[in-house]
Design an enzyme around this catalytic site. Sequence first.
Site, PDB file in Angstrom:
ATOM      1  N   ARG A   1       0.837  -1.210   0.000  1.00 19.56           N
ATOM      2  CA  ARG A   1       0.000   0.000   0.000  1.00 19.56           C
ATOM      3  C   ARG A   1       0.868   1.256   0.000  1.00 19.56           C
ATOM      4  NH1 ARG A   1       0.199   3.833   2.720  1.00 19.56           N
ATOM      5  NH2 ARG A   1      -0.047   2.799   4.719  1.00 19.56           N
TER       6      ARG A   1
ATOM      7  N   LEU B   1      -3.599 -15.843  18.866  1.00 15.30           N
ATOM      8  CA  LEU B   1      -2.961 -16.980  18.197  1.00 15.30           C
ATOM      9  C   LEU B   1      -1.866 -17.635  19.037  1.00 15.30           C
ATOM     10  CD1 LEU B   1      -4.491 -15.727  15.728  1.00 15.30           C
ATOM     11  CD2 LEU B   1      -2.617 -16.566  14.335  1.00 15.30           C
TER      12      LEU B   1
ATOM     13  N   GLU C   1       4.163   9.969   7.421  1.00 20.53           N
ATOM     14  CA  GLU C   1       3.042  10.845   7.038  1.00 20.53           C
ATOM     15  C   GLU C   1       2.512  11.618   8.245  1.00 20.53           C
ATOM     16  OE1 GLU C   1       1.835  11.150   3.963  1.00 20.53           O
ATOM     17  OE2 GLU C   1       2.798   9.477   2.960  1.00 20.53           O
ATOM     18  N   GLY C   2       3.433  12.020   9.111  1.00 21.60           N
ATOM     19  CA  GLY C   2       3.064  12.713  10.345  1.00 21.60           C
ATOM     20  C   GLY C   2       2.933  11.686  11.459  1.00 21.60           C
TER      21      GLY C   2
ATOM     22  N   LEU D   1      10.691  14.537   1.020  1.00 21.32           N
ATOM     23  CA  LEU D   1      10.445  15.674   1.915  1.00 21.32           C
ATOM     24  C   LEU D   1      11.345  15.564   3.156  1.00 21.32           C
ATOM     25  CD1 LEU D   1       8.708  18.220   2.553  1.00 21.32           C
ATOM     26  CD2 LEU D   1       7.104  16.702   3.726  1.00 21.32           C
ATOM     27  N   THR D   2      11.306  14.393   3.828  1.00 22.05           N
ATOM     28  CA  THR D   2      12.027  14.205   5.091  1.00 22.05           C
ATOM     29  C   THR D   2      13.543  14.256   4.882  1.00 22.05           C
ATOM     30  OG1 THR D   2      10.236  12.768   5.809  1.00 22.05           O
ATOM     31  CG2 THR D   2      12.289  12.636   7.057  1.00 22.05           C
ATOM     32  N   GLU D   3      14.218  14.905   5.823  1.00 23.30           N
ATOM     33  CA  GLU D   3      15.688  14.984   5.775  1.00 23.30           C
ATOM     34  C   GLU D   3      16.267  14.407   7.071  1.00 23.30           C
ATOM     35  OE1 GLU D   3      16.843  19.025   4.926  1.00 23.30           O
ATOM     36  OE2 GLU D   3      15.951  18.905   2.918  1.00 23.30           O
TER      37      GLU D   3
ATOM     38  N   GLY E   1      12.409  15.977  10.272  1.00 16.55           N
ATOM     39  CA  GLY E   1      11.352  14.999  10.035  1.00 16.55           C
ATOM     40  C   GLY E   1       9.988  15.619  10.274  1.00 16.55           C
TER      41      GLY E   1
ATOM     42  N   PHE F   1       3.060  22.753  18.714  1.00 13.22           N
ATOM     43  CA  PHE F   1       4.261  22.111  18.151  1.00 13.22           C
ATOM     44  C   PHE F   1       5.093  23.036  17.288  1.00 13.22           C
ATOM     45  CE2 PHE F   1       2.463  21.444  13.869  1.00 13.22           C
ATOM     46  CZ  PHE F   1       1.109  21.607  14.132  1.00 13.22           C
TER      47      PHE F   1
HETATM   48  C1  LIG Z   1       9.390   3.242   6.479  1.00  9.21           C
HETATM   49  C2  LIG Z   1       9.283   4.723   6.317  1.00  9.21           C
HETATM   50  C3  LIG Z   1       8.968   5.274   5.074  1.00  9.21           C
HETATM   51  C4  LIG Z   1       8.923   6.665   4.894  1.00  9.21           C
HETATM   52  N1  LIG Z   1       8.663   7.190   3.645  1.00  9.21           N
HETATM   53  C5  LIG Z   1       8.808   8.529   3.443  1.00  9.21           C
HETATM   54  C6  LIG Z   1       8.734   9.084   2.117  1.00  9.21           C
HETATM   55  O1  LIG Z   1       8.440   8.374   1.145  1.00  9.21           O
HETATM   56  N2  LIG Z   1       8.977  10.414   1.943  1.00  9.21           N
HETATM   57  C7  LIG Z   1       9.284  11.239   2.986  1.00  9.21           C
HETATM   58  O2  LIG Z   1       9.529  12.433   2.765  1.00  9.21           O
HETATM   59  N3  LIG Z   1       9.356  10.744   4.267  1.00  9.21           N
HETATM   60  C8  LIG Z   1       9.131   9.417   4.509  1.00  9.21           C
HETATM   61  N4  LIG Z   1       9.228   8.903   5.795  1.00  9.21           N
HETATM   62  C9  LIG Z   1       9.615   9.796   6.885  1.00  9.21           C
HETATM   63  C10 LIG Z   1       8.526  10.040   7.909  1.00  9.21           C
HETATM   64  O3  LIG Z   1       7.543  10.866   7.373  1.00  9.21           O
HETATM   65  C11 LIG Z   1       9.218  10.607   9.175  1.00  9.21           C
HETATM   66  O4  LIG Z   1       9.892   9.519   9.786  1.00  9.21           O
HETATM   67  C12 LIG Z   1       8.242  11.258  10.130  1.00  9.21           C
HETATM   68  O5  LIG Z   1       7.717  12.447   9.590  1.00  9.21           O
HETATM   69  C13 LIG Z   1       8.887  11.564  11.478  1.00  9.21           C
HETATM   70  O6  LIG Z   1      10.105  12.212  11.328  1.00  9.21           O
HETATM   71  P1  LIG Z   1      11.378  11.656  12.139  1.00  9.21           P
HETATM   72  O7  LIG Z   1      11.498  10.194  11.895  1.00  9.21           O
HETATM   73  O8  LIG Z   1      12.537  12.520  11.781  1.00  9.21           O
HETATM   74  O9  LIG Z   1      11.021  11.831  13.659  1.00  9.21           O
HETATM   75  P2  LIG Z   1      11.158  13.174  14.540  1.00  9.21           P
HETATM   76  O10 LIG Z   1      10.526  14.326  13.838  1.00  9.21           O
HETATM   77  O11 LIG Z   1      12.565  13.317  14.988  1.00  9.21           O
HETATM   78  O12 LIG Z   1      10.250  12.806  15.796  1.00  9.21           O
HETATM   79  C14 LIG Z   1      10.697  11.954  16.849  1.00  9.21           C
HETATM   80  C15 LIG Z   1       9.620  11.942  17.939  1.00  9.21           C
HETATM   81  O13 LIG Z   1       9.458  13.255  18.459  1.00  9.21           O
HETATM   82  C16 LIG Z   1       8.089  13.640  18.393  1.00  9.21           C
HETATM   83  N5  LIG Z   1       8.016  15.087  18.166  1.00  9.21           N
HETATM   84  C17 LIG Z   1       8.587  15.810  17.173  1.00  9.21           C
HETATM   85  N6  LIG Z   1       8.272  17.106  17.313  1.00  9.21           N
HETATM   86  C18 LIG Z   1       7.488  17.219  18.400  1.00  9.21           C
HETATM   87  C19 LIG Z   1       6.817  18.299  19.060  1.00  9.21           C
HETATM   88  N7  LIG Z   1       6.908  19.546  18.600  1.00  9.21           N
HETATM   89  N8  LIG Z   1       6.095  18.027  20.153  1.00  9.21           N
HETATM   90  C20 LIG Z   1       5.994  16.779  20.636  1.00  9.21           C
HETATM   91  N9  LIG Z   1       6.595  15.707  20.075  1.00  9.21           N
HETATM   92  C21 LIG Z   1       7.316  15.929  18.964  1.00  9.21           C
HETATM   93  C22 LIG Z   1       7.506  12.839  17.233  1.00  9.21           C
HETATM   94  O14 LIG Z   1       6.108  12.690  17.370  1.00  9.21           O
HETATM   95  C23 LIG Z   1       8.256  11.521  17.396  1.00  9.21           C
HETATM   96  O15 LIG Z   1       7.600  10.711  18.341  1.00  9.21           O
HETATM   97  C24 LIG Z   1       9.198   7.515   5.995  1.00  9.21           C
HETATM   98  C25 LIG Z   1       9.468   6.946   7.255  1.00  9.21           C
HETATM   99  C26 LIG Z   1       9.523   5.589   7.424  1.00  9.21           C
HETATM  100  C27 LIG Z   1       9.836   5.030   8.784  1.00  9.21           C
END
Ligand SMILES: Cc1cc2nc3c(=O)[nH]c(=O)nc-3n(C[C@H](O)[C@H](O)[C@H](O)COP(=O)(O)OP(=O)(O)OC[C@H]3O[C@@H](n4cnc5c(N)ncnc54)[C@H](O)[C@@H]3O)c2cc1C
Length: 392
Positions: A97, A346, A371-372, A138-140, A144, A391
């Site tokens: 998906r 199970l 996706e957030g 988008l994500t760096e 994130g 946030f």
């Molecule tokens: C398998 C997989 C596929 C993905 N595919 C894509 C893709 O195709 N394209 C793309 O661009 N991205 C992709 N992503 C990235 C994904 O969108 C990010 O991992 C996600 O947005 C979170 O960013 P981060 O991992 O840097 O976590 P962080 O932003 O570092 O967050 C870490 C923790 O801190 C919390 N947090 C952050 N800010 C705050 C705040 N202000 N207040 C309270 N809590 C907070 C978060 O909720 C989280 O629990 C993918 C991720 C995975 C795991």
Amino acid sequence: MKPDLFEAPDYYNMDDLLSEEHKLVRDAARQWVKRDVSPIIEDFAQKAEFPTQILSGLAEIGAFGPYIPEEYGGAGLDQISYGLIMQEIERGDSGVRSTASVQSSLVMYPIFAYGSEEQKQKYLPKLATGEMMGCFGLTEPDHGSNPSGMVTNFKDMGDHYLLNGAKLWISNSPFADIAVVWAKNEAGRIHGLIVERGMEGFSTPETHNKWSLRASATGELIFDNVKVPKENLLPGKNGLGAPLGCLDSARYGIAWGAIGAAMDCYDTALRYAKERVQFGRPIAATQLQQKKLAEMITEITKAQLLALRLGQLKNEGKATSAQISMAKRNNVEMAINIAREARQVLGGMGITGEYSIMRHMMNLESVITYEGTHDIHLLITGADITGMAAFK
Ligand SMILES: Cc1cc2nc3c(=O)[nH]c(=O)nc-3n(C[C@H](O)[C@H](O)[C@H](O)COP(=O)(O)OP(=O)(O)OC[C@H]3O[C@@H](n4cnc5c(N)ncnc54)[C@H](O)[C@@H]3O)c2cc1C
């Protein structure tokens, strides 16, 4: 893996609320998943490989651009059909998906909504057939949840743009032919650029050792002085709202997709509980297992109603980003909780690849984060109802 005996739960006769077209589209996707995904998916997840042979099937069931108009190769369906397709595919596997979501909502949608007519003609028909695959950057590494802080940037060199930076966690990146990349111009404004595989300085290393979404390829996007033709900039929209518009569409699909994963876990647990005899009777006859199963079907039914109403709002162009956040957050949490409970029904068998539950459970750990994140969606609801963003 056991044969796919899936029977979809429909406790509140949701089918009565669907049109004939919705049911036809849904049933075609359901049959395809049974025939072409279920028999192979456990093996590919164990090998941590994306099953490329299913790409043409995904295109045939309309999973690439379900709501993109037919003139651009899309299926021209409504938002509820789109949701139902995502539900059925994720019933098979969240990784599959994810591939469809990225292609439709994060690659085709921005080209359709923000692209020039030439870009639409050049890319959309090929993306719709799966002849061309895309990814969304988008994500760096250091940005994130807060993509507005991104450092990936491009400079205007007169006859082309020069792109530098890196993206992490990008679904489909290892095999994608194109990437829709979000980067800042010299004024710090975010724009979308279409980067093509083969451009000098552009590489897509794969991310290994994932315990989740193992049948989906994830990787990086690295831009080292990549010369991007000027005609590859998406002209129709810029600023953070442009990528967020794509995420709205993908998150909506996830709200439906998660129901599919939950339905599969529930259906598996129900069947197992009726067959598994302990202490001289099926475990389904015990109160504790009935509590688990009854709560699962209740939560699935609530999630179905939430998704369907959101689909109606989307069809009317009225769904807000905050409403989509609520459904994504609720339905993914619902699914992950059901996967955990179903795994327990199970017993020891629940941890094996004989059944789909453990794979769904691990997949959903990514779905609840990408996706957030779960927390960020809660904060979006909080900001929406109070008018105060906690946030930012
Ligand atoms: C398998 C997989 C596929 C993905 N595919 C894509 C893709 O195709 N394209 C793309 O661009 N991205 C992709 N992503 C990235 C994904 O969108 C990010 O991992 C996600 O947005 C979170 O960013 P981060 O991992 O840097 O976590 P962080 O932003 O570092 O967050 C870490 C923790 O801190 C919390 N947090 C952050 N800010 C705050 C705040 N202000 N207040 C309270 N809590 C907070 C978060 O909720 C989280 O629990 C993918 C991720 C995975 C795991």
